[in-house]
Scaffold this motif. Structure first.
Motif, PDB file in Angstrom:
ATOM      1  N   HIS A   1      71.695  74.346   9.952  1.00 30.36           N
ATOM      2  CA  HIS A   1      70.515  74.674   9.162  1.00 30.36           C
ATOM      3  C   HIS A   1      70.861  74.766   7.676  1.00 30.36           C
ATOM      4  O   HIS A   1      71.588  75.670   7.260  1.00 30.36           O
ATOM      5  CB  HIS A   1      69.956  76.013   9.696  1.00 30.36           C
TER       6      HIS A   1
ATOM      7  N   HIS B   1      74.284  77.147   7.264  1.00 26.32           N
ATOM      8  CA  HIS B   1      74.848  77.945   8.351  1.00 26.32           C
ATOM      9  C   HIS B   1      74.533  77.280   9.674  1.00 26.32           C
ATOM     10  O   HIS B   1      73.785  76.301   9.720  1.00 26.32           O
ATOM     11  CB  HIS B   1      74.294  79.379   8.312  1.00 26.32           C
TER      12      HIS B   1
ATOM     13  N   ASP C   1      73.069  78.153  13.517  1.00 25.00           N
ATOM     14  CA  ASP C   1      72.393  79.165  14.324  1.00 25.00           C
ATOM     15  C   ASP C   1      72.807  78.993  15.776  1.00 25.00           C
ATOM     16  O   ASP C   1      72.545  77.957  16.394  1.00 25.00           O
ATOM     17  CB  ASP C   1      70.879  79.037  14.173  1.00 25.00           C
TER      18      ASP C   1
END
Ligand code: MN
Length: 199
Positions: free
Chosen positions: A36, A42, A44
Protein backbone atom coordinates in the motif's frame (compact mmCIF):
# COMPACT_ATOMS: atom_id res chain seq x y z
CA UNK A 1 -15.56 -8.41 16.16
CA UNK A 2 -16.77 -5.23 14.59
CA UNK A 3 -16.23 -3.19 11.46
CA UNK A 4 -17.32 0.06 13.11
CA UNK A 5 -13.88 1.67 13.12
CA UNK A 6 -13.26 0.56 9.53
CA UNK A 7 -16.56 2.05 8.34
CA UNK A 8 -16.14 5.24 10.34
CA UNK A 9 -12.87 6.08 8.57
CA UNK A 10 -14.23 5.65 5.06
CA UNK A 11 -16.76 7.24 2.74
CA UNK A 12 -17.97 4.44 0.48
CA UNK A 13 -19.36 6.92 -2.04
CA UNK A 14 -15.83 8.03 -2.84
CA UNK A 15 -13.65 4.95 -2.43
CA UNK A 16 -13.96 1.61 -4.21
CA UNK A 17 -12.90 -0.26 -1.06
CA UNK A 18 -15.55 -2.79 0.02
CA UNK A 19 -18.15 -1.79 2.58
CA UNK A 20 -18.11 -5.42 3.60
CA UNK A 21 -19.78 -7.51 6.24
CA UNK A 22 -18.79 -10.15 8.76
CA UNK A 23 -18.32 -13.53 7.09
CA UNK A 24 -19.70 -16.83 8.40
CA UNK A 25 -16.87 -19.05 9.57
CA UNK A 26 -15.54 -22.03 7.62
CA UNK A 27 -12.70 -24.43 8.35
CA UNK A 28 -10.31 -22.81 5.89
CA UNK A 29 -8.83 -19.51 6.97
CA UNK A 30 -7.24 -17.07 4.55
CA UNK A 31 -4.51 -14.48 4.80
CA UNK A 32 -3.61 -11.62 2.51
CA UNK A 33 -0.77 -9.10 2.29
CA UNK A 34 -1.50 -5.83 0.50
CA UNK A 35 1.29 -3.50 -0.56
CA UNK A 36 0.00 0.00 0.00
CA UNK A 37 1.56 3.23 -1.22
CA UNK A 38 -0.20 5.57 1.21
CA UNK A 39 1.61 8.63 2.64
CA UNK A 40 4.21 6.03 3.75
CA UNK A 41 4.71 2.80 1.83
CA UNK A 42 3.79 -0.22 3.96
CA UNK A 43 2.47 -3.77 3.76
CA UNK A 44 -0.90 -4.63 5.30
CA UNK A 45 -0.81 -8.12 6.77
CA UNK A 46 -4.28 -9.59 7.36
CA UNK A 47 -5.42 -12.85 8.94
CA UNK A 48 -9.01 -14.07 8.76
CA UNK A 49 -10.40 -14.46 12.24
CA UNK A 50 -14.02 -14.63 13.36
CA UNK A 51 -15.38 -13.46 10.02
CA UNK A 52 -13.20 -10.38 9.65
CA UNK A 53 -9.57 -9.68 8.73
CA UNK A 54 -7.34 -8.91 11.73
CA UNK A 55 -4.87 -6.39 10.34
CA UNK A 56 -1.34 -5.19 10.97
CA UNK A 57 0.54 -2.49 9.04
CA UNK A 58 4.17 -3.48 8.51
CA UNK A 59 6.34 -0.52 7.45
CA UNK A 60 9.29 -2.66 6.27
CA UNK A 61 7.17 -5.54 4.97
CA UNK A 62 7.36 -9.24 5.85
CA UNK A 63 10.61 -11.20 5.63
CA UNK A 64 11.45 -14.86 5.04
CA UNK A 65 14.63 -14.45 7.11
CA UNK A 66 14.27 -15.51 10.79
CA UNK A 67 16.92 -12.92 11.71
CA UNK A 68 14.53 -10.08 10.78
CA UNK A 69 12.01 -8.83 13.28
CA UNK A 70 9.50 -6.67 11.50
CA UNK A 71 7.48 -4.09 13.39
CA UNK A 72 3.74 -4.68 12.84
CA UNK A 73 1.23 -2.09 14.02
CA UNK A 74 -2.19 -3.56 14.69
CA UNK A 75 -4.88 -1.53 12.96
CA UNK A 76 -8.67 -1.79 12.69
CA UNK A 77 -10.39 -5.00 11.55
CA UNK A 78 -11.15 -5.05 7.84
CA UNK A 79 -14.08 -6.86 6.17
CA UNK A 80 -13.39 -10.31 4.73
CA UNK A 81 -14.07 -9.06 1.20
CA UNK A 82 -11.12 -6.66 1.53
CA UNK A 83 -8.89 -9.63 0.63
CA UNK A 84 -9.49 -8.95 -3.08
CA UNK A 85 -9.15 -5.18 -2.95
CA UNK A 86 -6.61 -3.82 -5.38
CA UNK A 87 -6.61 -0.41 -7.01
CA UNK A 88 -6.49 3.25 -6.15
CA UNK A 89 -7.94 4.82 -3.02
CA UNK A 90 -8.70 8.35 -4.26
CA UNK A 91 -7.13 11.52 -2.82
CA UNK A 92 -8.96 12.87 0.18
CA UNK A 93 -9.89 9.40 1.41
CA UNK A 94 -8.41 7.52 4.35
CA UNK A 95 -5.26 5.70 3.19
CA UNK A 96 -5.30 7.42 -0.23
CA UNK A 97 -2.90 5.74 -2.67
CA UNK A 98 -2.44 2.57 -4.67
CA UNK A 99 -2.89 -0.97 -3.34
CA UNK A 100 -1.85 -4.32 -4.85
CA UNK A 101 -2.50 -7.79 -3.44
CA UNK A 102 1.14 -8.71 -2.84
CA UNK A 103 0.46 -12.22 -1.50
CA UNK A 104 -2.46 -14.40 -0.45
CA UNK A 105 -3.30 -17.94 0.54
CA UNK A 106 -4.47 -19.94 3.52
CA UNK A 107 -3.13 -20.32 7.03
CA UNK A 108 -3.34 -22.78 9.90
CA UNK A 109 -2.36 -22.44 13.54
CA UNK A 110 1.08 -23.97 14.07
CA UNK A 111 0.31 -25.78 17.31
CA UNK A 112 -3.27 -26.73 16.65
CA UNK A 113 -4.62 -30.01 15.32
CA UNK A 114 -8.40 -30.02 15.89
CA UNK A 115 -10.66 -27.74 13.93
CA UNK A 116 -13.39 -27.70 16.63
CA UNK A 117 -12.44 -24.74 18.75
CA UNK A 118 -10.21 -22.91 16.33
CA UNK A 119 -11.89 -19.53 16.86
CA UNK A 120 -11.55 -19.82 20.64
CA UNK A 121 -7.87 -20.71 20.34
CA UNK A 122 -7.24 -17.84 17.93
CA UNK A 123 -8.91 -15.36 20.23
CA UNK A 124 -7.00 -16.48 23.30
CA UNK A 125 -3.68 -16.39 21.38
CA UNK A 126 -4.53 -12.89 20.22
CA UNK A 127 -5.33 -11.88 23.78
CA UNK A 128 -2.08 -13.41 25.02
CA UNK A 129 -0.19 -11.50 22.36
CA UNK A 130 1.43 -14.53 20.73
CA UNK A 131 0.16 -16.07 17.50
CA UNK A 132 2.02 -18.91 15.80
CA UNK A 133 0.78 -19.92 12.35
CA UNK A 134 1.70 -21.57 9.07
CA UNK A 135 1.25 -19.57 5.89
CA UNK A 136 0.54 -21.27 2.62
CA UNK A 137 0.91 -18.37 0.23
CA UNK A 138 2.58 -17.79 -3.13
CA UNK A 139 5.48 -15.86 -1.60
CA UNK A 140 5.19 -16.35 2.15
CA UNK A 141 5.42 -19.96 3.28
CA UNK A 142 5.96 -21.87 6.49
CA UNK A 143 5.77 -20.89 10.11
CA UNK A 144 5.61 -17.31 11.37
CA UNK A 145 4.93 -15.71 14.74
CA UNK A 146 3.26 -12.45 15.63
CA UNK A 147 4.43 -11.35 19.05
CA UNK A 148 2.99 -8.41 20.94
CA UNK A 149 5.51 -6.02 22.44
CA UNK A 150 5.15 -5.07 26.06
CA UNK A 151 5.27 -1.34 25.50
CA UNK A 152 2.99 1.50 26.56
CA UNK A 153 1.65 1.58 23.03
CA UNK A 154 -1.11 -1.03 22.86
CA UNK A 155 -0.82 -2.00 19.23
CA UNK A 156 2.85 -2.79 18.54
CA UNK A 157 3.75 -6.33 17.49
CA UNK A 158 6.64 -8.04 15.70
CA UNK A 159 6.28 -10.41 12.73
CA UNK A 160 9.04 -13.01 12.76
CA UNK A 161 9.73 -15.94 10.42
CA UNK A 162 10.37 -19.18 12.30
CA UNK A 163 13.32 -21.38 11.40
CA UNK A 164 12.05 -24.09 9.04
CA UNK A 165 12.73 -25.42 5.54
CA UNK A 166 11.14 -22.31 3.97
CA UNK A 167 13.38 -19.79 5.74
CA UNK A 168 15.76 -17.96 3.36
CA UNK A 169 17.89 -14.86 3.64
CA UNK A 170 16.87 -13.47 0.24
CA UNK A 171 14.64 -10.41 0.17
CA UNK A 172 11.17 -11.72 -0.68
CA UNK A 173 10.00 -8.12 -1.26
CA UNK A 174 11.99 -8.12 -4.51
CA UNK A 175 9.04 -10.11 -5.89
CA UNK A 176 6.95 -6.98 -6.19
CA UNK A 177 4.09 -8.01 -8.50
CA UNK A 178 0.47 -8.51 -7.51
CA UNK A 179 -0.53 -12.17 -7.19
CA UNK A 180 -3.93 -11.22 -8.66
CA UNK A 181 -3.06 -9.04 -11.65
CA UNK A 182 0.71 -9.31 -12.07
CA UNK A 183 0.88 -5.52 -11.74
CA UNK A 184 3.33 -3.58 -9.61
CA UNK A 185 2.43 -0.43 -7.68
CA UNK A 186 4.30 1.50 -10.37
CA UNK A 187 2.07 -0.06 -13.08
CA UNK A 188 -0.99 1.08 -11.14
CA UNK A 189 0.51 4.54 -10.70
CA UNK A 190 1.12 4.85 -14.45
CA UNK A 191 -2.40 3.65 -15.19
CA UNK A 192 -4.00 6.18 -12.88
CA UNK A 193 -1.86 8.95 -14.45
CA UNK A 194 -3.11 7.93 -17.91
CA UNK A 195 -6.69 8.02 -16.66
CA UNK A 196 -6.13 11.54 -15.35
CA UNK A 197 -5.07 12.64 -18.84
CA UNK A 198 -8.18 11.09 -20.43
CA UNK A 199 -10.46 12.74 -17.87
MN1 MN B 1 -2.65 0.27 4.57
Amino acid sequence: MSLKEYSKKRNFNSTAEPEGEIKKSTSELIFVVQKHAASHLHYDFRLEMDGVLKSWAIPKGPSMNPADKRLAIMVEDHPYSYKDFEGTIPEGNYGAGNVVVWDNGTYTLADYKNAGDLETKLKSDLQKGHLSFNLNGKKLKGEFALVKLKTKQENTWLLIKSKDQYAIDEDVLQQDKSVLSDMTLEDLENMSKKNDVIL
